[in-house]
Structure formats: structure tokens, C-alpha cells
Design a protein around this motif. Sequence first.
Motif, PDB file in Angstrom:
ATOM      1  N   ASN A  45       0.829  -1.209   0.000  1.00  0.00           N
ATOM      2  CA  ASN A  45       0.000   0.000   0.000  1.00  0.00           C
ATOM      3  C   ASN A  45       0.862   1.257   0.000  1.00  0.00           C
ATOM      4  O   ASN A  45       0.458   2.287  -0.536  1.00  0.00           O
ATOM      5  N   ASP A  46       2.050   1.168   0.617  1.00  0.00           N
ATOM      6  CA  ASP A  46       2.952   2.318   0.635  1.00  0.00           C
ATOM      7  C   ASP A  46       3.365   2.712  -0.782  1.00  0.00           C
ATOM      8  O   ASP A  46       3.378   3.896  -1.123  1.00  0.00           O
ATOM      9  N   ILE A  47       3.699   1.726  -1.601  1.00  0.00           N
ATOM     10  CA  ILE A  47       4.109   2.009  -2.981  1.00  0.00           C
ATOM     11  C   ILE A  47       2.931   2.561  -3.774  1.00  0.00           C
ATOM     12  O   ILE A  47       3.091   3.499  -4.555  1.00  0.00           O
ATOM     13  N   LEU A  48       1.758   1.992  -3.571  1.00  0.00           N
ATOM     14  CA  LEU A  48       0.569   2.502  -4.271  1.00  0.00           C
ATOM     15  C   LEU A  48       0.279   3.945  -3.871  1.00  0.00           C
ATOM     16  O   LEU A  48      -0.061   4.772  -4.721  1.00  0.00           O
ATOM     17  N   PHE A  49       0.439   4.255  -2.584  1.00  0.00           N
ATOM     18  CA  PHE A  49       0.226   5.622  -2.111  1.00  0.00           C
ATOM     19  C   PHE A  49       1.249   6.571  -2.731  1.00  0.00           C
ATOM     20  O   PHE A  49       0.891   7.659  -3.202  1.00  0.00           O
TER      21      PHE A  49
ATOM     22  N   TYR B 191       7.005   3.226 -10.337  1.00  0.00           N
ATOM     23  CA  TYR B 191       6.661   2.270 -11.395  1.00  0.00           C
ATOM     24  C   TYR B 191       7.646   1.096 -11.402  1.00  0.00           C
ATOM     25  O   TYR B 191       7.256  -0.050 -11.603  1.00  0.00           O
ATOM     26  N   ALA B 192       8.916   1.374 -11.154  1.00  0.00           N
ATOM     27  CA  ALA B 192       9.921   0.305 -11.117  1.00  0.00           C
ATOM     28  C   ALA B 192       9.594  -0.682 -10.005  1.00  0.00           C
ATOM     29  O   ALA B 192       9.629  -1.905 -10.216  1.00  0.00           O
ATOM     30  N   TYR B 193       9.270  -0.187  -8.836  1.00  0.00           N
ATOM     31  CA  TYR B 193       8.929  -1.064  -7.711  1.00  0.00           C
ATOM     32  C   TYR B 193       7.657  -1.856  -7.970  1.00  0.00           C
ATOM     33  O   TYR B 193       7.481  -2.941  -7.440  1.00  0.00           O
TER      34      TYR B 193
END
Length: 80
Positions: A31-35, A61-63
Amino acid sequence: MKTKYLLILFLTISIIALFSMWSFGIAKISNDILFENAKYKFMVEKNPDDAWAHFNLAMTYAYMGKVEQGLKELAEVDKL
């Protein structure tokens, strides 16, 4: 020259992120990456001339494993 270093950095981070996800069985994007992705998308929309926002969006986007979208964002950084 700047583009070359950004591309190498981006690809390195992409490979590390994907390897980590596969190695540890993480199939779900946190969720952190999506945020962070949503935050940087918003920043790019509000200020399209912000190179750091484009770069950070490319990194999210890479992650997420979306390498093509990340490369498009890096191309924007190079134009600025």
C-alpha cells in the motif's frame, strides 16, 4: 550523459525490486508504494515541469514492475 546514468539507475532499481519480490514471494504491491505512486502522479499533473516528481514516479513504477511506464517518465525527466 545524464540520461545514461538515469537509465542505469532505473534499470538497477527495477531489477532489484523485481528480484526481491520474487525471492521473498511477495506478489502483492504494498500500500505504501501505491500511495507513493498516486502522490507522484498528482504532483506531475499539478506541476509537469517538476523533474523530481517525474523521477520519483518512475521509481514507483519500477517497484511495481511497470518498467515501460517508468521509462516513459524518465524520458520526461530528460526533456526538462
